[in-house]
Write a protein that holds these residues in place. Structure first.
Motif, PDB file in Angstrom:
ATOM      1  N   ASP A 211       0.909  -1.170   0.133  1.00 18.19           N
ATOM      2  CA  ASP A 211       0.083  -0.106  -0.038  1.00 18.19           C
ATOM      3  C   ASP A 211       1.005   1.243  -0.032  1.00 18.19           C
ATOM      4  OD1 ASP A 211      -2.443  -1.626   0.043  1.00 18.19           O
ATOM      5  OD2 ASP A 211      -2.451  -1.384   2.414  1.00 18.19           O
TER       6      ASP A 211
ATOM      7  N   GLN B 287     -10.133   0.082   4.200  1.00 21.69           N
ATOM      8  CA  GLN B 287     -10.301  -0.373   2.765  1.00 21.69           C
ATOM      9  C   GLN B 287     -11.722  -0.640   2.737  1.00 21.69           C
ATOM     10  OE1 GLN B 287      -8.944  -3.868   0.915  1.00 21.69           O
ATOM     11  NE2 GLN B 287      -7.735  -2.688  -0.473  1.00 21.69           N
TER      12      GLN B 287
ATOM     13  N   ARG C   2     -10.796  12.876  -3.441  1.00 26.09           N
ATOM     14  CA  ARG C   2      -9.883  11.820  -3.993  1.00 26.09           C
ATOM     15  C   ARG C   2      -8.336  12.626  -3.476  1.00 26.09           C
ATOM     16  NH1 ARG C   2      -9.903   7.854  -8.851  1.00 26.09           N
ATOM     17  NH2 ARG C   2      -8.060   6.692  -8.356  1.00 26.09           N
TER      18      ARG C   2
ATOM     19  N   ASN D 147      -6.236   7.375  -3.411  1.00 29.98           N
ATOM     20  CA  ASN D 147      -7.492   6.942  -3.143  1.00 29.98           C
ATOM     21  C   ASN D 147      -8.621   7.939  -2.823  1.00 29.98           C
ATOM     22  OD1 ASN D 147      -5.464   7.450  -0.790  1.00 29.98           O
ATOM     23  ND2 ASN D 147      -7.365   7.250   0.653  1.00 29.98           N
TER      24      ASN D 147
ATOM     25  N   TYR E  54     -11.922   4.157   2.513  1.00 29.29           N
ATOM     26  CA  TYR E  54     -11.173   4.364   1.394  1.00 29.29           C
ATOM     27  C   TYR E  54     -11.385   3.407   0.244  1.00 29.29           C
ATOM     28  CZ  TYR E  54      -7.285   1.250   2.076  1.00 29.29           C
ATOM     29  OH  TYR E  54      -6.309   0.193   2.343  1.00 29.29           O
ATOM     30  N   SER E  55     -10.853   3.644  -0.869  1.00 31.20           N
ATOM     31  CA  SER E  55     -10.650   2.600  -2.051  1.00 31.20           C
ATOM     32  C   SER E  55      -9.971   3.097  -3.074  1.00 31.20           C
ATOM     33  CB  SER E  55     -12.037   2.469  -2.674  1.00 31.20           C
ATOM     34  OG  SER E  55     -12.560   3.440  -3.505  1.00 31.20           O
ATOM     35  N   ASP E  56      -9.241   2.253  -3.886  1.00 29.26           N
ATOM     36  CA  ASP E  56      -8.301   2.585  -5.144  1.00 29.26           C
ATOM     37  C   ASP E  56      -7.349   3.104  -4.519  1.00 29.26           C
ATOM     38  OD1 ASP E  56      -7.732   2.394  -7.612  1.00 29.26           O
ATOM     39  OD2 ASP E  56      -8.561   4.461  -8.021  1.00 29.26           O
ATOM     40  N   MET E  57      -6.351   2.679  -3.782  1.00 28.07           N
ATOM     41  CA  MET E  57      -5.227   3.257  -3.152  1.00 28.07           C
ATOM     42  C   MET E  57      -4.209   2.672  -3.966  1.00 28.07           C
ATOM     43  SD  MET E  57      -3.397   4.510  -0.650  1.00 28.07           S
ATOM     44  CE  MET E  57      -4.487   4.547   0.876  1.00 28.07           C
ATOM     45  N   ASP E  58      -3.119   3.488  -4.233  1.00 26.93           N
ATOM     46  CA  ASP E  58      -1.894   3.174  -5.246  1.00 26.93           C
ATOM     47  C   ASP E  58      -1.113   2.133  -4.460  1.00 26.93           C
ATOM     48  OD1 ASP E  58      -1.980   5.243  -6.783  1.00 26.93           O
ATOM     49  OD2 ASP E  58      -0.796   6.771  -5.775  1.00 26.93           O
TER      50      ASP E  58
END
Length: 312
Positions: free
Chosen positions: A190, A210, A238, A244, A260-264
């Motif tokens: 993450d 997440q 964002r 995220n 949160y969603s869509d973490m690098d």
């Protein structure tokens, strides 16, 4: 990376039962123990939050997963080189971060393996991923359940000391910096698992959890706010650091919690170049501007008084 996950956080609060109810509303599943402490679980990560009594809200402990005894040996040597004492008990090694007083525990354990969740189909120009039906996000009725604990953000009176503890002592990797204010650090793939922020007093800023996608971020937050609008802090937006989607809420003790969603994700450290983020990029890429209470929580002055009050 021998470090592989942020396994658990222990948070001290003055109102354990009330705060536990909040986190069960948030989507964690909890069990009250005979001691009065609460253990709360995510879908994929197991027990990842413990609530214990403390006169002031604070981060008591965070647990970091490692692979084996060699990893514990290496971290012990690194912390010793910084002049920091450690305690060892079987498969666990612990040390106190000197600026915040939070205890870091390195624990041997299995790596987190998450089942693959099918990508949410989104339509776009020239790209029809979903036809002849409504979007899944508007049809979902099941309660939102966090998949795992993602990261913790701590205010510290000495960012350099806290950063040195996690990077040079524990073995975290640097992901990005906020110019003059903090460091994003990771112990997994993450983008960040710990963010240390400059503050006039050490305190827990937020924990982050997440969920599957941006629809779950929004659904979770709206459910939390339905009967408790006072829980809202900041969102939807964002971030730039980590990329995220986010929505922040406030628990009854004053800690923030984030869906949160869509973490690098950083799989190859050599392919990631840390940046120093200036201005708004250190906070967000788009969304409403953060409220003053996000940058300086309402109880910060009370925490400063409580920390410096003489003990009886």
């Amino acid at each position: 990376m021998a470090l592989h996950r942020l396994s658990q956080v222990v948070i001290g609060v003055p109102n354990v039962e009330e705060t536990a109810r909040y986190y069960t509303d948030f989507g964690l599943t909890g069990v009250r123990e005979d001691s009065g402490d609460w253990g709360l679980r995510t879908l994929d990560g197991g027990e990842q939050l413990r609530l214990v009594y403390s006169p002031l809200r604070r981060l008591v402990e965070l647990t970091i997963g490692v692979d084996n005894q060699d990893d514990l040996d290496r971290v012990a040597r690194q912390l010793a080189a910084l002049g920091l004492p450690t305690a060892r008990d079987g498969d666990r090694l612990s040390a106190v971060e000197p600026a915040t007083g939070a205890r870091a525990v390195l624990a041997i354990g299995p790596r987190l393996e998450q089942d693959t969740v099918a990508a949410t189909p989104y339509n776009g120009p020239g790209r029809l991923e979903r036809v002849d039906g409504r979007a899944p996000g508007v049809l979902r009725v099941a309660p939102v359940r966090p998949r795992k604990l993602g990261h913790v953000v701590i205010g510290t009176t000495d960012v350099a000391t806290t950063e040195r503890f996690f990077l040079d002592g524990i073995g975290f990797k640097l992901s990005d910096r906020i110019a003059g204010a903090g460091a994003f650090m990771r112990c997994s793939t993450d983008h960040h698992n710990v963010l240390a922020l400059a503050s006039p007093v050490s305190f827990l800023h937020h924990t982050s959890w997440q969920v599957d996608d941006v629809d779950e971020v929004g659904r979770g937050a709206m459910t939390m706010l339905e009967d408790h609008p006072e829980r809202h802090i900041w969102g939807l937006g964002r971030h730039h650091a980590g990329s995220n989607f986010f929505w922040y809420l406030k628990d009854p003790a004053g800690n923030f919690s984030e869906y949160y969603s869509d973490m690098d994700c950083v799989v190859d450290d050599q392919l990631w170049t840390p940046e120093t983020l200036e201005g708004a990029k250190g906070l967000f890429n788009w969304g409403p501007p953060p409220p003053p209470s996000f940058l300086r929580p309402d109880d910060l002055a009370a925490l400063m008084v409580g920390v410096h009050a003489p003990s009886s």
